[in-house]
Design an enzyme around this catalytic site. Structure first.
Site, PDB file in Angstrom:
ATOM      1  N   ARG A  24      37.399  41.602  44.584  1.00  0.00           N
ATOM      2  CA  ARG A  24      36.369  41.464  43.731  1.00  0.00           C
ATOM      3  C   ARG A  24      36.643  42.401  42.508  1.00  0.00           C
ATOM      4  O   ARG A  24      37.324  41.543  41.226  1.00  0.00           O
ATOM      5  CB  ARG A  24      35.029  41.808  44.235  1.00  0.00           C
ATOM      6  CG  ARG A  24      33.834  41.351  43.358  1.00  0.00           C
ATOM      7  CD  ARG A  24      33.363  42.523  42.444  1.00  0.00           C
ATOM      8  NE  ARG A  24      32.745  43.944  42.795  1.00  0.00           N
ATOM      9  CZ  ARG A  24      32.852  44.864  41.834  1.00  0.00           C
ATOM     10  NH1 ARG A  24      32.949  44.559  40.633  1.00  0.00           N
ATOM     11  NH2 ARG A  24      32.534  46.111  42.407  1.00  0.00           N
ATOM     12  N   ASP A  25      36.500  43.459  42.699  1.00  0.00           N
ATOM     13  CA  ASP A  25      36.868  44.464  41.430  1.00  0.00           C
ATOM     14  C   ASP A  25      38.345  44.428  41.036  1.00  0.00           C
ATOM     15  O   ASP A  25      38.501  44.463  39.880  1.00  0.00           O
ATOM     16  CB  ASP A  25      36.513  45.776  41.855  1.00  0.00           C
ATOM     17  CG  ASP A  25      36.372  46.718  40.371  1.00  0.00           C
ATOM     18  OD1 ASP A  25      36.101  46.557  39.421  1.00  0.00           O
ATOM     19  OD2 ASP A  25      36.855  48.052  40.586  1.00  0.00           O
ATOM     20  N   HIS A 218      34.583  55.866  44.218  1.00  0.00           N
ATOM     21  CA  HIS A 218      35.365  54.520  43.613  1.00  0.00           C
ATOM     22  C   HIS A 218      36.152  55.057  42.410  1.00  0.00           C
ATOM     23  O   HIS A 218      35.460  55.294  41.444  1.00  0.00           O
ATOM     24  CB  HIS A 218      34.391  53.517  43.140  1.00  0.00           C
ATOM     25  CG  HIS A 218      34.938  52.373  42.683  1.00  0.00           C
ATOM     26  ND1 HIS A 218      34.959  51.011  43.344  1.00  0.00           N
ATOM     27  CD2 HIS A 218      35.703  52.185  41.506  1.00  0.00           C
ATOM     28  CE1 HIS A 218      35.380  50.161  42.605  1.00  0.00           C
ATOM     29  NE2 HIS A 218      35.771  50.826  41.666  1.00  0.00           N
ATOM     30  N   CYS A 251      37.725  47.032  34.435  1.00  0.00           N
ATOM     31  CA  CYS A 251      36.331  46.497  34.314  1.00  0.00           C
ATOM     32  C   CYS A 251      36.046  45.627  32.999  1.00  0.00           C
ATOM     33  O   CYS A 251      36.399  45.987  31.814  1.00  0.00           O
ATOM     34  CB  CYS A 251      35.392  47.735  34.173  1.00  0.00           C
ATOM     35  SG  CYS A 251      33.620  47.371  33.932  1.00  0.00           S
ATOM     36  N   ASN A 260      42.124  50.496  39.875  1.00  0.00           N
ATOM     37  CA  ASN A 260      41.574  51.150  41.029  1.00  0.00           C
ATOM     38  C   ASN A 260      42.988  51.796  41.811  1.00  0.00           C
ATOM     39  O   ASN A 260      43.940  51.645  41.667  1.00  0.00           O
ATOM     40  CB  ASN A 260      40.746  50.391  41.983  1.00  0.00           C
ATOM     41  CG  ASN A 260      39.781  49.718  41.679  1.00  0.00           C
ATOM     42  OD1 ASN A 260      38.766  50.116  41.360  1.00  0.00           O
ATOM     43  ND2 ASN A 260      39.858  48.403  41.305  1.00  0.00           N
TER      44      ASN A 260
END
Length: 312
Positions: A24-25, A218, A251, A260
């Site tokens: 997802r991210d 996160h 993002c 990340n």
């Protein structure tokens, strides 16, 4: 395959939960639109590494995040493997929740902000308006028996507002947990956090009765601080860490946000500290090398580069 020497630390836990956000991210900001088949294979490969919690997709309009436009089809392909309390999906509002419930999910996450500017850019609402939007989402999700996570982004800095006061972050965190979420995740969306900042925020939350066991962290690695920030959080009692296979991520609403924390880098560090993760590092590296091939670019993870290039 080379492995680090194990030197346990008395301030570190015996085991942590890795909350894998790669599908997802990790993928949401990629310019290369991957097929549903490739995404499904990615999730299956991640499951095979031993990762227990995997955030699979998000139910947001394709116009917002094109890479996530096939969420229903992805979950249909995955079947039971893509559902359950350990397969959360992101939902921005009740419409997203409706679609997620129709797909049979067992867990959802909502995504709030500690700052007004990002709340407007991400959700087109103020922080207070966002909380009012999330309230029925969390209530309905809990009534349906779903596990619920609440993200709070921009906890350590905002590209428009600059430094974010800790008291401001704590106030939003309290409000998000008051909605009824099972877990709160602190997001360093642009990667400006440092270990001392992490400790101060965790201490401030603890003073308000928000225990580290309730939290996830996160961290983005914009300035190379994601792993050191994670270790600071673990030493303070946090036991859930978000990470993305191969260091994928960003993002779409915060252009300064880079990848990340790489799951491989986290697993390597945990292995050296004697912290159990349940993850097969060899399989995980192979998965990230495979995904880098799908995306047509090398993985930013140091461990993937070291072990992948050396033939593991």
């Amino acid at each position: 395959m080379s492995l680090p020497q194990v030197e346990p630390s008395s301030v570190m836990p015996d085991r942590i939960t890795i909350y894998e956000v790669g599908p997802r991210d990790g993928l949401q900001n990629e310019k290369t639109i991957l097929s549903t088949d490739v995404k499904a294979q990615f999730v299956r490969r991640l499951v095979a590494t031993g990762l227990q919690t995997i955030e699979t997709t998000s139910f947001v309009p394709a116009a917002w995040v094109p890479q996530m436009g096939d969420a229903p089809q992805l979950l249909e392909q995955l079947g039971d493997l893509g559902r359950g309390a350990d397969r959360p999906v992101l939902v921005p509002n009740e419409r997203g929740l409706d679609a997620a419930l129709a797909a049979g999910v067992g867990a959802v996450a909502v995504f709030g902000s500690a700052t007004e500017t990002f709340a407007q850019k991400n959700l087109n609402r103020s922080v207070e308006e966002s909380l009012r939007m999330f309230a029925p989402v969390v209530e309905r999700a809990r009534a349906a028996g779903l596990w619920v996570r609440a993200y709070v982004s921009m906890c350590f800095g905002d590209p428009w507002e600059g430094a974010v006061p800790i008291d401001q972050v704590v106030t939003v965190c309290e409000a998000m947990l008051a909605l009824g979420a099972d877990q709160l995740c602190l997001g360093d969306t642009i990667g400006t956090g440092t270990p001392g900042h992490v400790v101060r925020l965790l201490d401030a939350l603890a003073e308000k009765g928000i225990a580290p066991a309730t939290l996830g962290v996160h961290f983005h690695d914009t300035y190379g601080q994601a792993l050191s920030n994670t270790l600071a959080a673990l030493a303070k009692g946090v036991r859930t860490v978000d990470a993305s296979a191969g260091g994928l991520g960003g993002c779409p609403y915060a252009k300064s946000a880079t990848g990340n924390l790489a799951t491989e880098d986290l697993v390597w560090a945990c292995r050296g500290l004697g912290i159990e993760t349940g993850v097969d590092l060899t399989e995980l590296v192979a998965t990230s090398v495979w995904m880098a091939g799908q995306l047509g670019r090398p993985s930013p993870s140091r461990v993937v580069r070291a072990l992948g290039d050396s033939g593991q």
